[in-house]
Design a protein around this motif. Sequence first.
Motif: not given
Length: 50
Positions: A11-19, A44-46
């Motif tokens: 959830v923390q990663f997705l919050m940063m990625y998608f805002g 992110t890797l791409m």
Amino acid sequence: MISEKERQNMVQFLMMYFGSDPNHLNYLTDCMLEKTYEFAYTRTLMECDF
């Protein structure tokens, strides 16, 4: 089934990625959360390759 710590990390990663709002992500099932995380992490890797 994923652990609570794994869920929080995703959830923390997705919050940063998608805002996005964490309340929306908390309602996702484990399966949907994992698929969304895999999609965002792969993107992110791409992006790093460019």
